[in-house]
Design a protein around this motif. Structure first.
Motif, PDB file in Angstrom:
ATOM      1  N   LEU A  56       0.830  -1.204   0.000  1.00 53.14           N
ATOM      2  CA  LEU A  56       0.000   0.000   0.000  1.00 53.14           C
ATOM      3  C   LEU A  56       0.865   1.255   0.000  1.00 53.14           C
ATOM      4  O   LEU A  56       0.625   2.185  -0.765  1.00 53.14           O
ATOM      5  N   ARG A  76       2.430   1.593  -3.437  1.00 53.09           N
ATOM      6  CA  ARG A  76       1.438   1.976  -4.459  1.00 53.09           C
ATOM      7  C   ARG A  76       1.022   3.438  -4.313  1.00 53.09           C
ATOM      8  O   ARG A  76       0.930   4.167  -5.297  1.00 53.09           O
ATOM      9  N   GLU A  77       0.770   3.876  -3.083  1.00 51.77           N
ATOM     10  CA  GLU A  77       0.306   5.250  -2.843  1.00 51.77           C
ATOM     11  C   GLU A  77       1.418   6.276  -3.067  1.00 51.77           C
ATOM     12  O   GLU A  77       1.149   7.405  -3.437  1.00 51.77           O
ATOM     13  N   ASN A  78       2.654   5.902  -2.770  1.00 54.69           N
ATOM     14  CA  ASN A  78       3.826   6.756  -3.004  1.00 54.69           C
ATOM     15  C   ASN A  78       3.687   8.139  -2.333  1.00 54.69           C
ATOM     16  O   ASN A  78       3.983   9.162  -2.933  1.00 54.69           O
ATOM     17  N   ARG A  79       3.198   8.125  -1.083  1.00 57.02           N
ATOM     18  CA  ARG A  79       3.066   9.353  -0.302  1.00 57.02           C
ATOM     19  C   ARG A  79       3.061   8.968   1.172  1.00 57.02           C
ATOM     20  O   ARG A  79       2.764   7.813   1.511  1.00 57.02           O
ATOM     21  N   LEU A 102       1.671   8.258   4.734  1.00 57.74           N
ATOM     22  CA  LEU A 102       0.335   7.852   5.172  1.00 57.74           C
ATOM     23  C   LEU A 102       0.265   7.874   6.691  1.00 57.74           C
ATOM     24  O   LEU A 102       1.220   7.502   7.373  1.00 57.74           O
ATOM     25  N   ASP A 127      -5.231   7.109   7.562  1.00 62.94           N
ATOM     26  CA  ASP A 127      -5.233   6.798   6.121  1.00 62.94           C
ATOM     27  C   ASP A 127      -5.170   5.291   5.899  1.00 62.94           C
ATOM     28  O   ASP A 127      -5.916   4.729   5.093  1.00 62.94           O
ATOM     29  N   LEU A 175      -7.912   2.802   4.156  1.00 58.42           N
ATOM     30  CA  LEU A 175      -7.583   2.048   2.947  1.00 58.42           C
ATOM     31  C   LEU A 175      -7.656   0.530   3.171  1.00 58.42           C
ATOM     32  O   LEU A 175      -7.905  -0.217   2.234  1.00 58.42           O
TER      33      LEU A 175
END
Length: 89
Positions: free
Chosen positions: A14, A17-20, A22, A26, A30
């Protein structure tokens, strides 16, 4: 490099994939279909202890502030190291 358990790997996928960064909130949102909030805490602490995550900035969520987390290892680095160490999953 230590290998990841199934739930830890799901959480790292996760992050990759999100590349930010969290927050726990969050992640809980998710992963609400597959993990409880307490399990998210458990995996976050394990990933921090193993060195796969680092803490980031605090963000406001509702009336409170919470830490964010970012990966210290990319997906490519993790799987390359697993192959090099002979830890096939």
């Amino acid at each position: 490099m230590r290998s990841l358990k199934k739930g830890e790997r799901e959480m790292m996928e996760l992050f990759w994939r999100e590349n930010r960064p969290l927050s726990h909130g969050d992640l809980s949102e998710l992963l609400k279909d597959t993990m409880s909030r307490n399990t998210v805490y458990l995996h976050l602490n394990n990933l921090l202890d193993k060195g796969f995550l680092q803490t980031g900035l605090s963000v406001r969520r509702g009336r409170t502030y919470g830490r964010t987390f970012t990966p210290t290892v990319s997906k490519t680095e993790y799987y390359a190291k697993q192959v090099a160490d002979g830890c096939y999953e």
